[in-house]
Design an enzyme around this catalytic site. Structure first.
Site, PDB file in Angstrom:
ATOM      1  N   PRO A   1      13.149  62.459 -22.347  1.00  0.00           N
ATOM      2  CA  PRO A   1      13.311  62.738 -20.598  1.00  0.00           C
ATOM      3  C   PRO A   1      12.721  63.768 -20.205  1.00  0.00           C
ATOM      4  CG  PRO A   1      15.262  63.708 -21.979  1.00  0.00           C
ATOM      5  CD  PRO A   1      14.384  62.807 -23.091  1.00  0.00           C
ATOM      6  N   GLU A   2      12.058  63.678 -19.184  1.00  0.00           N
ATOM      7  CA  GLU A   2      11.194  64.585 -18.408  1.00  0.00           C
ATOM      8  C   GLU A   2      12.139  65.646 -17.856  1.00  0.00           C
ATOM      9  OE1 GLU A   2       7.706  63.875 -18.049  1.00  0.00           O
ATOM     10  OE2 GLU A   2       7.800  61.884 -19.229  1.00  0.00           O
TER      11      GLU A   2
ATOM     12  N   LYS B   1      14.010  70.835 -21.422  1.00  0.00           N
ATOM     13  CA  LYS B   1      14.840  69.537 -21.421  1.00  0.00           C
ATOM     14  C   LYS B   1      16.192  69.879 -22.226  1.00  0.00           C
ATOM     15  CE  LYS B   1      10.508  67.180 -21.994  1.00  0.00           C
ATOM     16  NZ  LYS B   1       9.546  66.290 -22.902  1.00  0.00           N
TER      17      LYS B   1
ATOM     18  N   ASN C   1       6.247  62.462 -21.738  1.00  0.00           N
ATOM     19  CA  ASN C   1       5.029  61.795 -21.889  1.00  0.00           C
ATOM     20  C   ASN C   1       4.606  61.019 -20.571  1.00  0.00           C
ATOM     21  OD1 ASN C   1       3.367  60.716 -24.053  1.00  0.00           O
ATOM     22  ND2 ASN C   1       4.038  58.767 -23.668  1.00  0.00           N
TER      23      ASN C   1
ATOM     24  N   ARG D   1       2.914  58.506 -29.447  1.00  0.00           N
ATOM     25  CA  ARG D   1       3.279  58.455 -28.128  1.00  0.00           C
ATOM     26  C   ARG D   1       2.220  57.491 -27.315  1.00  0.00           C
ATOM     27  NH1 ARG D   1       5.063  63.829 -28.952  1.00  0.00           N
ATOM     28  NH2 ARG D   1       7.285  64.122 -28.859  1.00  0.00           N
TER      29      ARG D   1
END
Length: 268
Positions: free
Chosen positions: A2-3, A51, A165, A252
């Site tokens: 998650p961002e 995060k 990402n 990624r």
């Protein structure tokens, strides 16, 4: 993974559901803390840190969790059926008289003293959405390893906390360089990195709130045009119409426009 904006929204939902109310259920389904019972204590607040999620509870204790790739916290009304995964994936249940918070697939879940939170999050750089946000400090940390590819440096939470990402690819597009460009090869690195850190802060701040909206970095609110490059492999660039490319960076998926972004790229 998650961002930071997603974690910020999760913290807001948990805080609204739990803070200021005594716990009627406290159930951690991990071996190390399976016998911990804080039933009757009041949740003081739920805070995001990069995060990470910090749920502070009366008595000087903090429940620290991290979602990583697949974790999720869901909040349910007392008569609502839980959904979010099978029962065996539930790692935590925190309930009050009005709401139940259920943590699914939480890879990091620990109970620690609030005074020792630094052990869990003290390594993090300035939090993009936190009160400690400092673009100059973030830029200095990024520049400390000038040979490191920009995309990797942006994802390193020790530099600045909150970028995932998606924002990595979007920020490199906005900077006009590929994610494989060494930090020290940016034009006027100290100035560029401060501007890039500021852009990261603005993007994440624009995507927080309690609405389940799609993340947007372009300002275009049309399906398929909310992001400049992320997830748009082989589709035309929104600026120049060149096909967006995709390659792995540190395992990624990473996206860039070969015309709008200069710098090194992996072999085709």
């Amino acid at each position: 993974m998650p961002e930071g904006d997603s974690v910020h929204r999760a913290a807001a939902r948990l805080h609204a559901a739990l803070a200021g109310r005594p716990l009627t259920t406290f159930d951690l389904r991990v071996p190390r803390f399976a016998t911990a019972d804080l039933t009757g204590r009041t949740t003081l607040e739920v805070l995001p840190r990069g995060k990470h999620l910090l749920t502070r509870i009366e008595g000087g204790l903090t429940l620290h969790s991290h979602l990583r790739m697949d974790g999720a916290w869901r909040v349910f009304a007392p008569d609502e059926r839980w959904h979010g995964g099978p029962v065996h994936e539930i790692r935590a249940v925190l309930a009050t008289a009005d709401s139940t918070a259920v943590g699914y697939r939480l890879p990091v879940l620990e109970l620690l003293r609030t005074s020792e939170e630094g052990r869990a999050v003290g390594h993090l750089g300035p939090d993009l959405l936190g009160p400690d946000w400092d673009p100059d400090a973030a830029a200095a940390r990024l520049l400390a390893a000038p040979a490191r590819p920009l995309g990797e440096a942006l994802l390193d939470q020790r530099n600045l906390a909150g970028i995932g990402n998606i924002y990595k690819s979007e920020l490199c597009f906005l900077a006009g360089v590929t994610p494989w460009t060494p930090v020290g090869d940016l034009p006027d690195p100290p100035v560029t990195l401060v501007r890039l850190a500021g852009a990261a802060h603005r993007l994440l701040a624009a995507n927080i709130g309690d609405r389940p909206a799609r993340r947007n970095t372009t300002g275009i609110h049309r399906p398929g045009r909310e992001l400049f490059v992320y997830g748009r492999a082989r589709r035309p660039c929104l600026r120049c119409t060149t096909a967006i490319r995709e390659a792995a960076q540190d395992d990624r998926p990473t996206y860039w426009c070969p015309r709008c972004q200069s710098g090194p790229v992996p072999p085709a």
